[in-house]
Design an enzyme around this catalytic site. Structure first.
Site, PDB file in Angstrom:
ATOM      1  N   TYR A 143      28.438   9.643   9.890  1.00  0.00           N
ATOM      2  CA  TYR A 143      28.766  10.196   9.366  1.00  0.00           C
ATOM      3  C   TYR A 143      30.427   9.981   9.391  1.00  0.00           C
ATOM      4  O   TYR A 143      30.984  11.002   8.550  1.00  0.00           O
ATOM      5  CB  TYR A 143      28.890  11.417  10.268  1.00  0.00           C
ATOM      6  CG  TYR A 143      27.382  11.581  11.099  1.00  0.00           C
ATOM      7  CD1 TYR A 143      26.742  11.209  10.268  1.00  0.00           C
ATOM      8  CD2 TYR A 143      26.831  12.337  12.164  1.00  0.00           C
ATOM      9  CE1 TYR A 143      24.783  11.796  10.784  1.00  0.00           C
ATOM     10  CE2 TYR A 143      25.672  12.387  12.312  1.00  0.00           C
ATOM     11  CZ  TYR A 143      24.385  12.092  11.440  1.00  0.00           C
ATOM     12  OH  TYR A 143      23.205  12.909  11.760  1.00  0.00           O
ATOM     13  N   LYS A 195      18.756   0.285  16.797  1.00  0.00           N
ATOM     14  CA  LYS A 195      18.310  -0.362  15.558  1.00  0.00           C
ATOM     15  C   LYS A 195      18.499  -2.255  15.616  1.00  0.00           C
ATOM     16  O   LYS A 195      19.477  -2.621  14.761  1.00  0.00           O
ATOM     17  CB  LYS A 195      18.128   0.060  13.977  1.00  0.00           C
ATOM     18  CG  LYS A 195      16.930  -0.016  13.310  1.00  0.00           C
ATOM     19  CD  LYS A 195      15.674  -0.264  13.870  1.00  0.00           C
ATOM     20  CE  LYS A 195      14.799  -0.296  12.505  1.00  0.00           C
ATOM     21  NZ  LYS A 195      13.072   0.139  12.903  1.00  0.00           N
ATOM     22  N   ASP A 228      13.262   3.752  16.018  1.00  0.00           N
ATOM     23  CA  ASP A 228      11.650   3.953  15.914  1.00  0.00           C
ATOM     24  C   ASP A 228      10.542   4.226  17.171  1.00  0.00           C
ATOM     25  O   ASP A 228       9.402   5.376  17.301  1.00  0.00           O
ATOM     26  CB  ASP A 228      10.820   3.617  14.531  1.00  0.00           C
ATOM     27  CG  ASP A 228      10.764   1.666  15.213  1.00  0.00           C
ATOM     28  OD1 ASP A 228      11.929   1.466  15.928  1.00  0.00           O
ATOM     29  OD2 ASP A 228      10.597   0.826  14.267  1.00  0.00           O
ATOM     30  N   ASP A 252      21.670  12.039  17.300  1.00  0.00           N
ATOM     31  CA  ASP A 252      21.444  13.704  16.289  1.00  0.00           C
ATOM     32  C   ASP A 252      19.935  13.868  16.327  1.00  0.00           C
ATOM     33  O   ASP A 252      20.060  14.951  16.541  1.00  0.00           O
ATOM     34  CB  ASP A 252      22.443  13.465  15.645  1.00  0.00           C
ATOM     35  CG  ASP A 252      22.486  15.396  15.058  1.00  0.00           C
ATOM     36  OD1 ASP A 252      21.929  15.415  14.955  1.00  0.00           O
ATOM     37  OD2 ASP A 252      22.815  15.094  13.236  1.00  0.00           O
ATOM     38  N   ASP A 256      17.697  16.377  19.710  1.00  0.00           N
ATOM     39  CA  ASP A 256      17.335  17.846  18.646  1.00  0.00           C
ATOM     40  C   ASP A 256      16.094  17.551  19.787  1.00  0.00           C
ATOM     41  O   ASP A 256      14.520  18.301  20.011  1.00  0.00           O
ATOM     42  CB  ASP A 256      17.550  18.333  17.597  1.00  0.00           C
ATOM     43  CG  ASP A 256      18.190  18.779  17.016  1.00  0.00           C
ATOM     44  OD1 ASP A 256      19.920  18.964  17.944  1.00  0.00           O
ATOM     45  OD2 ASP A 256      18.744  19.277  16.513  1.00  0.00           O
TER      46      ASP A 256
END
Ligand code: NAD
Length: 366
Positions: A143, A195, A228, A252, A256
């Protein structure tokens, strides 16, 4: 300890849930032999109304002088015509995050077994409810990394680039937050999500987190999942997670996902931990409910105060190291809910009490 707290109730239900939380905080601290010095200041829409600014200078000065910030929530239709960058959320929360370099977002995912029907998951998946903490790096990664740009290639195609960048010190400091979280819990297990089969930054995360935990926290267990797989495991078997640690973008998304499986926003607290240390050498932090100012239920004694009360508990844990006092507040919330006390958001059409009554039930259990 003499705890100096800047209290920023904010807008709509913010002041209602803050009024419910402060007596719980005061009583708990008194019982544990600590003094509380609160100063209350306008922020968000209340700041605009009182001083013409979402983050008034006096409010920021009070935060600077405090050991931690207990925040309500800001925003709502009353200020919809204020210019975008001056609106309550953008004009108050973002500058506070920047000013205090709040690099870690700590979100407990709590679903008490007695509230299992609040979750979209089948009850068989959550026989013991959910009790985990998601720790997300908040100021680095894709970001913020540079270059971040869109260019036109010689053949006329557009090409966009985002850059994921992390350095050792950023990973070490968030690992320390995760270790503190794990040490306050029974299982003392951190699951690092990355990852690392594809991304260089993830390989670095894996190396630094492993070294840091081995060196500074041999009492804490470290496990690992690829992102994943973690996204699947969160809905397949959320009970396996204790402390989940991850970088900005993965966090992020996963935080959620975690919030939604935990049911009502009225139960979820959060913390943003800063680079600054307070007078006691603990991280300065901003503690607030995960939900917003809920204008639809404001002024009706309907708001669930649990998220604000649990935010105060998080503050005691992370900004003051008062793990026992924090656990006592959490146990009081748990006990009130287990006894059947419900605000409307968690009553599922059954009998509901108001904000004041819910808070009184929790207070009585301290
Ligand atoms: P919201 O979180 O305020 O409300 C969403 C739904 O959840 C509503 O139905 C509300 O009644 C319910 N809810 C939220 N907290 C609750 C509680 N404690 N008890 C019972 N029910 C609760 O989200 P929204 O309606 O999209 O936003 C309202 C305002 O809040 C907007 O101005 C938004 O920008 C702002 N907001 C502020 C923050 C913050 O201060 N950190 C965070 C999110 C949204």
């Amino acid at each position: 300890m003499n705890l100096k707290i800047a209290v920023l109730p904010g807008d709509y239900i913010g002041p209602e849930v803050m009024d419910a939380a402060l007596p719980v905080l005061e009583k708990t601290l008194k019982k544990h032999g600590h003094a509380l010095e609160c100063s209350v200041h306008p922020v968000g829409g209340a700041g605009i109304d009182a001083c013409g600014k979402a983050l008034p200078d006096e409010t920021l000065a009070a935060c600077d002088a405090a050991d931690a910030i207990l925040f309500g929530s800001v925003g709502g239709p009353k200020w919809k015509d204020v210019p975008r960058d001056e609106q309550p959320e953008r004009g108050a929360l973002l500058p506070l995050r920047k000013h205090f370099e709040l690099f870690a977002n700590v979100r407990p995912g709590l679903l008490l077994p007695s509230l299992a029907q609040a979750s979209p998951l089948a009850p068989a998946r959550i026989p013991d409810g959910i009790d985990m903490v998601c720790i997300r790096e908040l100021t680095g990664g894709i970001y913020f990394g540079r270059p971040k740009q869109t260019t036109t290639l010689p053949n006329g195609e557009l090409e966009a680039v985002d850059t994921m960048r992390y350095r050792t010190s950023e990973i070490e400091r968030i690992t320390d937050v995760a270790v503190a979280a794990a040490r306050a819990r029974k299982r003392r297990t951190i699951c690092l999500v990355d990852k690392s089969n594809v991304l260089e930054t993830s390989v670095l995360w894996n190396k630094i987190v492993s070294e840091r935990v081995a060196k500074t926290a041999p009492d804490v267990a470290l496990t690992h999942l690829l992102v994943d797989n973690a996204a699947m495991q969160l809905v397949a078997n959320p009970g396996q997670f204790d402390v989940l640690l991850t970088e900005n973008m993965f966090g992020d998304i996963l935080s959620d996902e975690m919030a939604v499986i935990c049911g009502s926003l009225g139960m979820l607290a959060s913390a943003s931990i800063g680079a600054k240390k307070n007078r006691f050498g603990f991280p300065f932090g901003l503690y607030e409910p995960s939900g917003g100012s809920a204008p639809d239920i404001a002024g009706q004694d309907k708001a669930n105060p649990c998220a604000q009360i649990l935010s105060a508990a998080l503050m005691l844990r992370y900004s003051f190291g008062l793990n026992e006092a924090a656990a006592e507040i959490e146990a009081a919330v748990r006990s009130a809910i287990d006894a059947g006390t419900r605000t409307a958001d968690i009553a599922f059409g059954g009998d509901a009490v108001g904000t004041g009554k819910m808070a009184a039930e929790i207070l009585a259990r301290i």
